[in-house]
Design a protein around this motif. Structure first.
Motif, short mmCIF file in Angstrom:
data_model
loop_
_atom_site.label_atom_id
_atom_site.label_comp_id
_atom_site.label_asym_id
_atom_site.label_seq_id
_atom_site.Cartn_x
_atom_site.Cartn_y
_atom_site.Cartn_z
N ASP A 78 0.82 -1.21 0.00
CA ASP A 78 0.00 0.00 0.00
C ASP A 78 0.86 1.26 0.00
OD1 ASP A 78 -2.35 -1.53 0.06
OD2 ASP A 78 -2.24 -1.70 2.24
N ASP A 79 2.01 1.21 -0.65
CA ASP A 79 2.90 2.38 -0.71
C ASP A 79 2.32 3.38 -1.69
OD1 ASP A 79 4.92 4.23 -0.92
OD2 ASP A 79 6.51 2.76 -1.17
N ASN A 80 1.97 4.56 -1.19
CA ASN A 80 1.45 5.63 -2.04
C ASN A 80 2.49 6.70 -2.35
OD1 ASN A 80 -1.22 4.62 -2.25
ND2 ASN A 80 -1.58 5.28 -0.15
N LEU A 81 3.66 6.58 -1.75
CA LEU A 81 4.73 7.54 -1.99
C LEU A 81 5.52 7.15 -3.24
CD1 LEU A 81 6.20 10.05 -0.90
CD2 LEU A 81 7.59 8.53 0.49
N LEU A 82 5.82 5.87 -3.38
CA LEU A 82 6.55 5.34 -4.53
C LEU A 82 5.89 4.03 -4.97
CD1 LEU A 82 10.21 5.85 -3.27
CD2 LEU A 82 9.03 7.20 -4.99
N PRO A 83 6.12 3.59 -6.20
CA PRO A 83 5.53 2.32 -6.66
C PRO A 83 6.33 1.11 -6.17
CG PRO A 83 6.72 3.35 -8.44
CD PRO A 83 6.78 4.31 -7.28
#
Length: 136
Positions: A78-83
């Motif tokens: 669920d990383d929304n900062l980086l893929p």
């Protein structure tokens, strides 16, 4: 403020397809940490000048496929900062001797109290010292 400068830079260059509210909610912890330790101009310089050059060398598929080193790949689902999830999948396919671990419910900062890295390494085939040990 420095926090606003970093946020503005990231929103304009990285997260341009997201609404400001969504991007801010997804990335607020990371921006807070960056703002404490890294001036906005330094971050901007590193992202625009260093990152493209470094990743073109270090991250080339031809180079990665030749690595003969046991590698543990950890990515937050669920990383929304980086893929991170996509990058973990890509690296898992390229690195010949790798173990991939997806952390469900985790964002960019995956190594928190939910993950015992020592246990993960012991349970995997990766032996950082290239020896077989017995743990009791």
């Amino acid at each position: 403020t420095q926090y606003n400068s970093i946020l503005d830079f990231i929103l304009k260059s990285v997260m341009k397809d997201m609404s400001n509210e969504s991007a801010l909610a997804a990335s607020s912890d990371g921006f807070r940490i960056l703002a404490e330790y890294l001036p906005a101009t330094t971050l901007q310089h590193r992202c625009l000048k260093w990152l493209p050059v470094g990743t073109s060398v270090v991250n080339s598929p031809q180079r990665l496929a030749k690595l003969d080193v046991p590698t543990l790949i950890i990515g937050g689902n669920d990383d929304n900062l980086l893929p991170s999830k996509e990058e973990a999948d890509r690296l898992g396919k390229l690195l010949p001797d790798s173990v991939k671990m997806d952390i469900s419910g985790s964002g960019h900062f995956v190594l928190d109290t939910r993950v015992n890295l020592t246990e993960v390494l012991i349970d995997s085939h990766i032996d950082p010292f290239d020896t077989k040990k017995t743990y009791d």
